[in-house]
Write an enzyme that holds these catalytic residues in place. Structure first.
Site, PDB file in Angstrom:
ATOM      1  N   ASP A  85       0.813  -1.221   0.000  1.00  0.00           N
ATOM      2  CA  ASP A  85       0.000   0.000   0.000  1.00  0.00           C
ATOM      3  C   ASP A  85       0.845   1.269   0.000  1.00  0.00           C
ATOM      4  O   ASP A  85       0.468   2.296   0.557  1.00  0.00           O
ATOM      5  CB  ASP A  85      -0.973   0.005   1.195  1.00  0.00           C
ATOM      6  CG  ASP A  85      -1.734  -1.292   1.257  1.00  0.00           C
ATOM      7  OD1 ASP A  85      -2.122  -1.793   0.189  1.00  0.00           O
ATOM      8  OD2 ASP A  85      -1.920  -1.835   2.366  1.00  0.00           O
ATOM      9  N   HIS A 128      -5.097  -1.565  -5.429  1.00  0.00           N
ATOM     10  CA  HIS A 128      -4.363  -0.405  -5.931  1.00  0.00           C
ATOM     11  C   HIS A 128      -5.365   0.675  -6.304  1.00  0.00           C
ATOM     12  O   HIS A 128      -6.220   0.460  -7.154  1.00  0.00           O
ATOM     13  CB  HIS A 128      -3.529  -0.792  -7.165  1.00  0.00           C
ATOM     14  CG  HIS A 128      -2.561  -1.901  -6.904  1.00  0.00           C
ATOM     15  ND1 HIS A 128      -2.078  -2.712  -7.884  1.00  0.00           N
ATOM     16  CD2 HIS A 128      -1.966  -2.322  -5.761  1.00  0.00           C
ATOM     17  CE1 HIS A 128      -1.233  -3.596  -7.356  1.00  0.00           C
ATOM     18  NE2 HIS A 128      -1.157  -3.384  -6.067  1.00  0.00           N
TER      19      HIS A 128
HETATM   20  P1  2SA Z   1      -3.013 -12.921   1.904  1.00  0.00           P
HETATM   21  O1  2SA Z   1      -4.464 -12.575   1.788  1.00  0.00           O
HETATM   22  O2  2SA Z   1      -2.777 -14.388   2.127  1.00  0.00           O
HETATM   23  O3  2SA Z   1      -2.156 -12.372   0.810  1.00  0.00           O
HETATM   24  O4  2SA Z   1      -2.545 -12.202   3.274  1.00  0.00           O
HETATM   25  C1  2SA Z   1      -1.254 -12.451   3.814  1.00  0.00           C
HETATM   26  C2  2SA Z   1      -0.643 -11.186   4.389  1.00  0.00           C
HETATM   27  O5  2SA Z   1      -0.419 -10.265   3.314  1.00  0.00           O
HETATM   28  C3  2SA Z   1      -1.052  -9.035   3.604  1.00  0.00           C
HETATM   29  N1  2SA Z   1      -1.623  -8.435   2.402  1.00  0.00           N
HETATM   30  C4  2SA Z   1      -1.666  -7.113   2.187  1.00  0.00           C
HETATM   31  N2  2SA Z   1      -1.074  -6.093   2.846  1.00  0.00           N
HETATM   32  C5  2SA Z   1      -1.334  -4.849   2.383  1.00  0.00           C
HETATM   33  N3  2SA Z   1      -2.209  -4.580   1.351  1.00  0.00           N
HETATM   34  C6  2SA Z   1      -2.801  -5.592   0.690  1.00  0.00           C
HETATM   35  N4  2SA Z   1      -3.805  -5.355  -0.163  1.00  0.00           N
HETATM   36  C7  2SA Z   1      -5.032  -4.665   0.310  1.00  0.00           C
HETATM   37  C8  2SA Z   1      -4.894  -3.161   0.184  1.00  0.00           C
HETATM   38  C9  2SA Z   1      -5.290  -5.128   1.752  1.00  0.00           C
HETATM   39  C10 2SA Z   1      -6.644  -4.868   2.361  1.00  0.00           C
HETATM   40  O6  2SA Z   1      -4.361  -2.726  -0.827  1.00  0.00           O
HETATM   41  O7  2SA Z   1      -5.282  -2.397   1.066  1.00  0.00           O
HETATM   42  O8  2SA Z   1      -7.574  -4.350   1.758  1.00  0.00           O
HETATM   43  O9  2SA Z   1      -6.778  -5.242   3.562  1.00  0.00           O
HETATM   44  C11 2SA Z   1      -2.496  -6.929   1.067  1.00  0.00           C
HETATM   45  N5  2SA Z   1      -2.861  -8.139   0.579  1.00  0.00           N
HETATM   46  C12 2SA Z   1      -2.311  -9.061   1.404  1.00  0.00           C
HETATM   47  C13 2SA Z   1      -2.217  -9.404   4.551  1.00  0.00           C
HETATM   48  O10 2SA Z   1      -2.669  -8.303   5.296  1.00  0.00           O
HETATM   49  C14 2SA Z   1      -1.547 -10.473   5.393  1.00  0.00           C
HETATM   50  O11 2SA Z   1      -0.748  -9.861   6.374  1.00  0.00           O
HETATM   51  P1  GDP Z   2      -0.753   0.200  -3.579  1.00  0.00           P
HETATM   52  O1  GDP Z   2      -1.356  -1.068  -3.082  1.00  0.00           O
HETATM   53  O2  GDP Z   2       0.723   0.264  -3.334  1.00  0.00           O
HETATM   54  O3  GDP Z   2      -1.101   0.509  -5.004  1.00  0.00           O
HETATM   55  O4  GDP Z   2      -1.367   1.384  -2.698  1.00  0.00           O
HETATM   56  P2  GDP Z   2      -2.905   1.583  -2.311  1.00  0.00           P
HETATM   57  O5  GDP Z   2      -3.644   2.083  -3.484  1.00  0.00           O
HETATM   58  O6  GDP Z   2      -3.420   0.370  -1.596  1.00  0.00           O
HETATM   59  O7  GDP Z   2      -2.774   2.689  -1.183  1.00  0.00           O
HETATM   60  C1  GDP Z   2      -2.190   3.936  -1.434  1.00  0.00           C
HETATM   61  C2  GDP Z   2      -3.243   5.032  -1.140  1.00  0.00           C
HETATM   62  O8  GDP Z   2      -2.594   6.281  -1.057  1.00  0.00           O
HETATM   63  C3  GDP Z   2      -4.271   5.179  -2.253  1.00  0.00           C
HETATM   64  O9  GDP Z   2      -5.496   5.573  -1.678  1.00  0.00           O
HETATM   65  C4  GDP Z   2      -3.714   6.304  -3.121  1.00  0.00           C
HETATM   66  O10 GDP Z   2      -4.719   7.042  -3.811  1.00  0.00           O
HETATM   67  C5  GDP Z   2      -3.057   7.173  -2.082  1.00  0.00           C
HETATM   68  N1  GDP Z   2      -1.843   7.862  -2.540  1.00  0.00           N
HETATM   69  C6  GDP Z   2      -0.898   7.449  -3.421  1.00  0.00           C
HETATM   70  N2  GDP Z   2       0.107   8.339  -3.504  1.00  0.00           N
HETATM   71  C7  GDP Z   2      -0.221   9.353  -2.654  1.00  0.00           C
HETATM   72  C8  GDP Z   2       0.446  10.565  -2.257  1.00  0.00           C
HETATM   73  O11 GDP Z   2       1.536  10.887  -2.700  1.00  0.00           O
HETATM   74  N3  GDP Z   2      -0.215  11.351  -1.330  1.00  0.00           N
HETATM   75  C9  GDP Z   2      -1.424  11.007  -0.796  1.00  0.00           C
HETATM   76  N4  GDP Z   2      -1.976  11.813   0.107  1.00  0.00           N
HETATM   77  N5  GDP Z   2      -2.056   9.870  -1.152  1.00  0.00           N
HETATM   78  C10 GDP Z   2      -1.457   9.056  -2.040  1.00  0.00           C
HETATM   79 MG    MG Z   3      -2.816  -1.707  -1.772  1.00  0.00          MG
END
Ligand code: 2SA
Ligand code: GDP
Ligand code: MG
Length: 429
Positions: free
Chosen positions: A21, A49
């Site tokens: 993220d 994303h």
């Molecule tokens: P999994 O489902 O088996 O892949 O989970 C294993 C661990 O990997 C982490 N994990 C993530 N961490 C951050 N962002 C992810 N994607 C979503 C997002 C997460 C969400 O972009 O926000 O919506 O909760 C993601 N996917 C997997 C997960 O938290 C476990 O620790």
């Molecule tokens: P990814 O999984 O790495 O693609 O990231 P995510 O989309 O899950 O989370 C990143 C969040 O931060 C999203 O809501 C983006 O719109 C936001 N974001 C990305 N770059 C920036 C930034 O430079 N500033 C701010 N304030 N938000 C950002």
């Molecule tokens: Mg993400």
């Protein structure tokens, strides 16, 4: 942005450098405006994303973020695990928000399928783990990769050429899991019927993606790879077992697309200006206090896939040094710098101490990681709004110093700086 950002000789890769993220989707969207091919190589619809273009917001999960460019072919590579019902649901949602992009999508015939079965098992495994649960997204990612590693997985091509063979494999997979987990509710006949229809829907997009990527490279097309999750969630290099089930680092690009290392060019590591993590597992710089709460609320740190609040803490350069070493970033994108705008002081972790001595490398064993004392540098904040800055020199002096500190510590060039969620809120150096 000029077209020269992407090479037409070698693949450009965007990878998550922390626990996910970081804002990979936004950079991929920017770069994909010049890409001919944008590919995912690992993970599944656990990823989330978010892309903001003008007043529109798109959430991508299984699909590559490059789909926003109507001229970009998007590839789901052989290393991805795909839940087809979710894939089509995501396409429908994008269509409803004005992005009709199904014709741009290619899925590898070698990609493994995620069934509802895997999602059920994901939930049951988490219950079984109890207090030690991983905090997965319950999208069936771990169980699907388990099926792959144990050679009982079902791939896209199984669905396409001999449906009777597919059905037999599928029924066997269910029976095996029921032996292990008991007789959970699952309408197998309905699932078989659903997949008979899904087979026809996926057929036009299923291809030998390895051939496609190599042909694109031979034709000097610009190929971009979008990493999902991040290196600290890598099954080998992450904080095992609190990781996802794929290689989220640079190795996953080769295995997940069938490309040799010699075809990989720039590797951009995406780094949030602080740190977040979703789910369980160690997080040495986590701030379970007002700082963490402030980062969470100003940064809108909520999971895109599950809606869970993300845990927040200071930037950890011990993690980042390890991340740079394993992935060999050619440059970095620091994101969400604007979220730090109101902090009078900002801390950065520079060392882990164990029993009074600095740790030489990132520890494998979590009991050691839990015991480390984190050493911080404290830098002055800039306390002004940077969201309108569009060049490095526009940034306040203290923000420039923060970035220079990171750059010199990591000995890696900062090339991109995110100052807001939207596509245009990016400084390119
Ligand atoms: P999994 O489902 O088996 O892949 O989970 C294993 C661990 O990997 C982490 N994990 C993530 N961490 C951050 N962002 C992810 N994607 C979503 C997002 C997460 C969400 O972009 O926000 O919506 O909760 C993601 N996917 C997997 C997960 O938290 C476990 O620790
Ligand atoms: P990814 O999984 O790495 O693609 O990231 P995510 O989309 O899950 O989370 C990143 C969040 O931060 C999203 O809501 C983006 O719109 C936001 N974001 C990305 N770059 C920036 C930034 O430079 N500033 C701010 N304030 N938000 C950002
Ligand atoms: Mg993400």
């Amino acid at each position: 942005m000029s077209a020269s950002q992407l090479s037409n000789e070698k693949i450009t890769v965007v990878l998550g450098a922390q626990w996910g993220d970081e804002g990979k989707g936004k950079l991929v969207d920017i770069l994909a405006q010049e890409a001919d091919v944008c590919a995912r190589c690992q993970g599944g619809n656990n990823a989330g994303h978010t892309i903001v273009v003008s007043d529109k917001k798109y959430d991508f999960h299984l699909l590559p973020s490059g789909l926003v460019n109507p001229n970009c072919i998007s590839v789901i590579g052989n290393g991805v695990v795909a839940h087809l019902p979710s894939l089509f649901e995501e396409l429908e949602k994008l269509k409803a928000s004005g992005l009709d992009c199904e014709h741009q999508l290619v899925i590898s015939d070698r990609a493994h399928l995620v069934f509802d079965l895997h999602q059920i098992v994901d939930g049951l495994k988490e219950i079984e783990l109890g207090r030690g649960s991983i905090g997965t997204t319950k999208k069936g990612i771990g169980p699907a990769y388990s099926s792959k590693a144990s050679r009982s997985g079902v791939r896209v091509h199984h669905l396409l050429y001999d449906f009777a063979d597919f059905e037999q494999r599928f029924r066997k997979a269910v029976a095996t899991r029921k032996l292990r987990y008991g007789d959970f509710e699952y309408d197998v006949d309905a699932e078989v019927a659903r997949y008979r229809q899904l087979a026809e829907r996926v057929r036009p997009m299923a291809r030998d993606s390895i051939q496609l990527v190599h042909e694109a490279l031979a034709q000097k097309k610009r190929v971009l790879v979008e990493g999902a999750n991040a290196i600290m969630l890598d099954i080998d290099f992450g904080t095992f077992p609190y990781v996802t089930s794929s290689n989220t680092g640079i190795g996953g690009v080769c295995t997940g697309l069938g490309v040799p290392p010699s075809k990989i060019g720039n590797v951009i590591g995406v780094v949030k200006a602080y740190t977040t993590r979703v789910g369980g597992g160690p997080f040495p710089t986590e701030q379970l206090n007002e700082f963490g709460e402030k980062l969470q609320s100003i940064g809108f740190e909520v999971g895109v896939t599950t809606g869970r609040k993300r845990r927040c803490g200071w930037l950890d350069l011990v993690v980042m040094r390890y991340s740079c070493m394993v992935n060999g970033y050619t440059s970095l994108n620091i994101t969400k710098l604007d979220v730090l705008d109101t902090f009078p002081e900002i801390k950065i972790a520079t060392e882990y101490m164990l029993d009074g001595k600095p740790l030489a490398s990132f520890p494998a064993d979590l009991s050691i990681l839990e015991r480390v004392e984190v050493k911080y540098e404290t830098l002055p904040g800039w306390q002004s709004d940077i969201s309108k800055c569009r060049s490095f020199s526009d940034l306040p002096a203290n923000a420039q110093s923060y970035l220079k500190f990171i750059e010199s510590f990591l000995e890696t060039k900062i090339e991109w700086i995110g100052v807001g969620p939207s596509r245009d809120a990016m400084i390119h150096i």
